[in-house]
Design a protein around this motif. Structure first.
Motif, short mmCIF file in Angstrom:
data_model
loop_
_atom_site.label_atom_id
_atom_site.label_comp_id
_atom_site.label_asym_id
_atom_site.label_seq_id
_atom_site.Cartn_x
_atom_site.Cartn_y
_atom_site.Cartn_z
N SER A 135 0.85 -1.19 0.00
CA SER A 135 0.00 0.00 0.00
C SER A 135 0.89 1.24 0.00
N ILE A 136 0.26 2.39 -0.28
CA ILE A 136 0.97 3.68 -0.28
C ILE A 136 0.66 4.40 1.03
N GLY A 137 1.69 4.78 1.77
CA GLY A 137 1.50 5.52 3.02
C GLY A 137 2.00 6.94 2.89
N GLY A 171 -5.07 2.74 0.25
CA GLY A 171 -5.78 1.68 -0.46
C GLY A 171 -5.24 0.31 -0.13
N GLY A 172 -6.15 -0.62 0.16
CA GLY A 172 -5.79 -2.02 0.37
C GLY A 172 -5.06 -2.33 1.65
N ALA A 173 -4.94 -1.38 2.58
CA ALA A 173 -4.18 -1.63 3.80
C ALA A 173 -4.79 -2.75 4.64
N HIS A 174 -6.09 -2.97 4.49
CA HIS A 174 -6.77 -4.02 5.25
C HIS A 174 -6.44 -5.41 4.70
N ALA A 175 -5.85 -5.47 3.51
CA ALA A 175 -5.58 -6.77 2.89
C ALA A 175 -4.12 -6.96 2.48
#
Length: 389
Positions: A135-137, A171-175
């Protein structure tokens, strides 16, 4: 290809390699197989909303994830222009590529350029195999377009760093498995100084993921809380204090690709299928022709940036221009499709029908000109590039 010889509004000529024609046919054959499998549904915004790790792994088995990474790190050792052909076909088909998107587009190239040898050996083969997702932080609540004002801080510890702060729109940090996080490692008068990047394990103690739902109800984005997260020294990406330079280089990958004008392309394909079933008027043909011409021109600009990347150059101003033009077209395409063939958008219509795809594209449309930098900020970058030149 030294960037100094190219004006901010100049784009290198892009000539696709001879291998591109066969590569394109191979990708289309693969997509036909996946349609028969039921995984490619022709949906808009598939690079954001099409999450399918199994599809990613099958793509990786063909050598189409991490294509531009060197073979010694598990990549295919192919150029950015060949990669361009593959992702262009995937996006045009609405294939589910979001699982590996960030890893392939920017995390892999960034680790290749700035990472330690240990980082390259660990992460890059996993990215190329479709087994490691990033993901992008970057963005924060008050630091979206003004990225240099990030407040996430990294404090030194005896054996690494302690990160504290909250990243937004992750985006997508939960997966996903990891995020590349921009944090402040020291205070500086120049807010662009004192920033560094870290590779953060998204399952580490102190990481808390809070969902952010889209208007459609989809869970794609998150608030990504770092509550005193320990990051080993070995997970500092690049040099301490070089974070701003690294991030701006990374954004050239993020802003210039075909995803910046092809997100709504499947809706145009759907429109043409609908029009094919009836007699088209001259006005409808004209409007379709205008959309097609705009798509073609932006594609040529985007290919020019890919050619520069292939030659080892980075055209930040040109990338910003591609993103500005491309994402404006994405929204205009949705409006034009509604004008060309007035159809009630219906999110509950048969999946894949024109009415359902139109509703999907409409609900996603507010994000087109926001993600990757707002158009207003991009125009500032373009203006500064022109002034400096």
């Amino acid at each position: 290809m030294p960037t100094a010889t190219i004006s901010p509004l100049g784009f290198p000529e892009a000539v696709l390699p001879e291998s591109a024609r066969q590569l394109r046919l191979d990708v289309r054959d693969f997509l036909d197989e996946e349609r028969a499998r039921g995984t490619v549904l022709g949906r808009p915004d598939s690079w954001l909303a099409g999450w399918d790790p199994a599809f990613t792994r099958r793509l990786a088995e063909r050598g189409w994830v991490g294509m531009a990474l060197p073979t010694e790190y598990g990549g295919a050792g192919r150029g950015f222009l060949e990669r361009y052909v593959v992702i262009e076909e995937l996006l045009a088909a609405g294939a589910p590529v979001s699982a590996h998107w960030v890893s392939d587009r920017q995390a892999g190239p960034s680790i290749l350029q700035h990472g330690t040898e240990e980082q390259r050996r660990f992460f890059l083969p996993r990215i190329a195999a479709g087994k490691c997702f990033f993901s992008i932080g970057m963005s924060e609540k008050s630091s979206g377009s003004d990225l240099a004002s990030v407040r996430t801080c990294a404090e030194r510890t005896a054996d690494g760093w302690r990160l504290t702060g909250t990243k937004m729109w992750t985006g997508g940090a939960h997966a996903n498995d990891y995020a590349i996080v921009l944090a402040r490692t020291e205070e500086a008068e120049d807010k662009h100084a004192g920033l560094s990047q870290f590779i953060v394990d998204l399952r580490a103690p102190g990481v808390r993921i809070e969902p952010i739902h889209l208007m459609s109800g989809e869970h794609r984005f998150n608030a990504f809380h770092l509550e005193g997260v320990h990051v080993p020294e070995a997970m500092l990406l690049g040099q301490q204090g070089d974070g701003w330079k690294q991030v701006t280089g990374e954004l050239a990958f993020e802003r210039s690709g075909p995803e910046r004008y092809l997100s709504t392309f499947p809706l145009l394909v759907s429109l043409l299928r609908e029009l094919d079933q009836r007699a088209m008027t001259a006005e409808q043909l004209t409007q379709v022709g205008i959309l097609t011409a705009r798509l073609h021109s932006i594609r040529q600009l985007s290919l020019g940036v890919a050619a520069a990347l292939d030659a080892g150059a980075s055209l930040d101003t040109q990338a910003a221009l591609v993103k500005d033009l491309g994402t404006r077209l994405e929204g205009a395409l949705v409006d034009s499709v509604r004008s060309i063939l007035p159809t009630p958008a219906d999110p509950h219509a048969t999946p894949g029908s024109h009415a359902e795809l139109l509703a999907f594209a409409l609900l996603h449309s507010p994000g087109y000109t926001l993600r990757g930098g707002t158009n207003e900020i991009l125009r500032g970058i373009i203006t500064r590039g022109l002034e400096q030149h």
